[in-house]
Design a protein around this motif. Structure first.
Motif, PDB file in Angstrom:
ATOM      1  N   VAL A 218       1.037   4.045  -3.070  1.00 17.82           N
ATOM      2  CA  VAL A 218       0.725   5.443  -2.793  1.00 17.82           C
ATOM      3  C   VAL A 218       1.895   6.320  -3.178  1.00 17.82           C
ATOM      4  O   VAL A 218       1.718   7.360  -3.805  1.00 17.82           O
ATOM      5  CB  VAL A 218       0.369   5.641  -1.306  1.00 17.82           C
ATOM      6  CG1 VAL A 218       0.265   7.112  -0.964  1.00 17.82           C
ATOM      7  CG2 VAL A 218      -0.927   4.917  -1.001  1.00 17.82           C
TER       8      VAL A 218
ATOM      9  N   ASN B 274      -4.388   4.828  -5.664  1.00 16.37           N
ATOM     10  CA  ASN B 274      -5.564   5.678  -5.771  1.00 16.37           C
ATOM     11  C   ASN B 274      -6.216   5.974  -4.430  1.00 16.37           C
ATOM     12  O   ASN B 274      -7.271   6.599  -4.389  1.00 16.37           O
ATOM     13  CB  ASN B 274      -6.582   5.040  -6.724  1.00 16.37           C
ATOM     14  CG  ASN B 274      -6.070   5.009  -8.137  1.00 16.37           C
ATOM     15  OD1 ASN B 274      -5.381   5.924  -8.584  1.00 16.37           O
ATOM     16  ND2 ASN B 274      -6.386   3.957  -8.864  1.00 16.37           N
ATOM     17  N   SER B 275      -5.599   5.583  -3.347  1.00 16.98           N
ATOM     18  CA  SER B 275      -6.188   5.786  -2.028  1.00 16.98           C
ATOM     19  C   SER B 275      -5.980   7.219  -1.531  1.00 16.98           C
ATOM     20  O   SER B 275      -5.015   7.890  -1.913  1.00 16.98           O
ATOM     21  CB  SER B 275      -5.589   4.807  -1.020  1.00 16.98           C
ATOM     22  OG  SER B 275      -4.262   5.189  -0.709  1.00 16.98           O
ATOM     23  N   PRO B 276      -6.872   7.695  -0.663  1.00 12.50           N
ATOM     24  CA  PRO B 276      -6.689   9.031  -0.085  1.00 12.50           C
ATOM     25  C   PRO B 276      -5.391   9.153   0.710  1.00 12.50           C
ATOM     26  O   PRO B 276      -4.769  10.214   0.731  1.00 12.50           O
ATOM     27  CB  PRO B 276      -7.904   9.185   0.840  1.00 12.50           C
ATOM     28  CG  PRO B 276      -8.911   8.217   0.328  1.00 12.50           C
ATOM     29  CD  PRO B 276      -8.126   7.073  -0.259  1.00 12.50           C
TER      30      PRO B 276
ATOM     31  N   LYS C  36      -5.057   0.018  -6.484  1.00 11.93           N
ATOM     32  CA  LYS C  36      -5.969   0.355  -5.382  1.00 11.93           C
ATOM     33  C   LYS C  36      -5.247   1.118  -4.270  1.00 11.93           C
ATOM     34  O   LYS C  36      -5.839   1.953  -3.606  1.00 11.93           O
ATOM     35  CB  LYS C  36      -6.662  -0.882  -4.837  1.00 11.93           C
ATOM     36  CG  LYS C  36      -5.733  -1.903  -4.219  1.00 11.93           C
ATOM     37  CD  LYS C  36      -6.497  -3.137  -3.764  1.00 11.93           C
ATOM     38  CE  LYS C  36      -5.537  -4.213  -3.304  1.00 11.93           C
ATOM     39  NZ  LYS C  36      -6.224  -5.447  -2.947  1.00 11.93           N
ATOM     40  N   PHE C  37      -3.973   0.862  -4.098  1.00 12.79           N
ATOM     41  CA  PHE C  37      -3.207   1.570  -3.081  1.00 12.79           C
ATOM     42  C   PHE C  37      -2.840   2.974  -3.563  1.00 12.79           C
ATOM     43  O   PHE C  37      -2.926   3.940  -2.822  1.00 12.79           O
ATOM     44  CB  PHE C  37      -1.940   0.796  -2.723  1.00 12.79           C
ATOM     45  CG  PHE C  37      -2.226  -0.569  -2.184  1.00 12.79           C
ATOM     46  CD1 PHE C  37      -2.804  -0.734  -0.939  1.00 12.79           C
ATOM     47  CD2 PHE C  37      -1.920  -1.707  -2.919  1.00 12.79           C
ATOM     48  CE1 PHE C  37      -3.074  -1.988  -0.431  1.00 12.79           C
ATOM     49  CE2 PHE C  37      -2.180  -2.962  -2.425  1.00 12.79           C
ATOM     50  CZ  PHE C  37      -2.764  -3.113  -1.174  1.00 12.79           C
TER      51      PHE C  37
ATOM     52  N   LEU D  26       0.829  -1.199   0.000  1.00 16.47           N
ATOM     53  CA  LEU D  26       0.000   0.000   0.000  1.00 16.47           C
ATOM     54  C   LEU D  26       0.863   1.248   0.000  1.00 16.47           C
ATOM     55  O   LEU D  26       0.629   2.184  -0.768  1.00 16.47           O
ATOM     56  CB  LEU D  26      -0.922   0.001   1.223  1.00 16.47           C
ATOM     57  CG  LEU D  26      -1.787   1.244   1.413  1.00 16.47           C
ATOM     58  CD1 LEU D  26      -2.718   1.428   0.218  1.00 16.47           C
ATOM     59  CD2 LEU D  26      -2.580   1.123   2.689  1.00 16.47           C
TER      60      LEU D  26
ATOM     61  N   VAL E 242       0.356   6.021   4.915  1.00 13.97           N
ATOM     62  CA  VAL E 242      -0.730   5.799   3.959  1.00 13.97           C
ATOM     63  C   VAL E 242      -1.962   5.244   4.659  1.00 13.97           C
ATOM     64  O   VAL E 242      -3.080   5.601   4.319  1.00 13.97           O
ATOM     65  CB  VAL E 242      -0.273   4.844   2.834  1.00 13.97           C
ATOM     66  CG1 VAL E 242      -1.446   4.403   1.974  1.00 13.97           C
ATOM     67  CG2 VAL E 242       0.788   5.510   1.991  1.00 13.97           C
ATOM     68  N   THR E 243      -1.752   4.399   5.648  1.00 14.72           N
ATOM     69  CA  THR E 243      -2.864   3.701   6.294  1.00 14.72           C
ATOM     70  C   THR E 243      -3.363   4.364   7.573  1.00 14.72           C
ATOM     71  O   THR E 243      -4.376   3.944   8.118  1.00 14.72           O
ATOM     72  CB  THR E 243      -2.480   2.252   6.606  1.00 14.72           C
ATOM     73  OG1 THR E 243      -1.354   2.244   7.485  1.00 14.72           O
ATOM     74  CG2 THR E 243      -2.140   1.494   5.328  1.00 14.72           C
TER      75      THR E 243
END
Length: 95
Positions: free
Chosen positions: A12, A77-79, A74-75, A8, A42-43
Motif C-alpha cells: 500500500v 491496489n487495496s482501498p 493486491k496490497f 500489505l 492499511v487493514t
C-alpha cells in the motif's frame, strides 16, 4: 499473520507514495518490510502513524519496483493503501 500485514502495508505504501526519479535510490534499502509500520492502517479504519508516513516517503524510489511484483500488487491496489497514501500526502507513482 504479522508477515501478511507487513506485506500489505508495504504494498500500500509503495502504491501511494510519489515517485521521484531524481531521488537517490542508493540511499534507500529497497525492502517492502520497511513499510510494516503501515500495516495496521492499511487493514483497519485507523489513521497511519507518523512513522508509517515517513517510511512511505522514504521508500518512494522503490515503489515502482514493488508495484511490478505480482505478490505485492493486491496490497497496493487495496482501498486501505489508497487511504494511507492520501493521509500521508504521498500520491501514487507513475511508473
Amino acid at each position: 499473520m504479522n508477515s501478511k500485514i507487513a506485506c500489505l502495508a508495504i504494498l500500500v505504501a509503495f502504491f501511494l507514495a510519489e515517485f521521484d526519479p531524481l531521488a537517490s535510490a542508493a540511499a534507500v534499502t529497497c525492502n517492502p518490510l520497511q513499510l510494516s509500520p503501515c500495516a495496521a492502517a492499511v487493514t483497519t479504519s485507523g489513521n497511519p502513524s507518523v512513522t508509517c508516513c515517513n517510511k512511505l516517503k522514504e521508500q518512494k524510489p522503490c515503489l515502482c519496483q514493488y508495484m511490478s511484483n505480482p505478490n505485492l500488487q493486491k496490497f497496493i491496489n487495496s482501498p486501505g493503501a489508497k487511504k494511507v497514501a492520501d493521509f500521508c500526502d504521498a500520491p501514487f507513482p507513475t511508473c
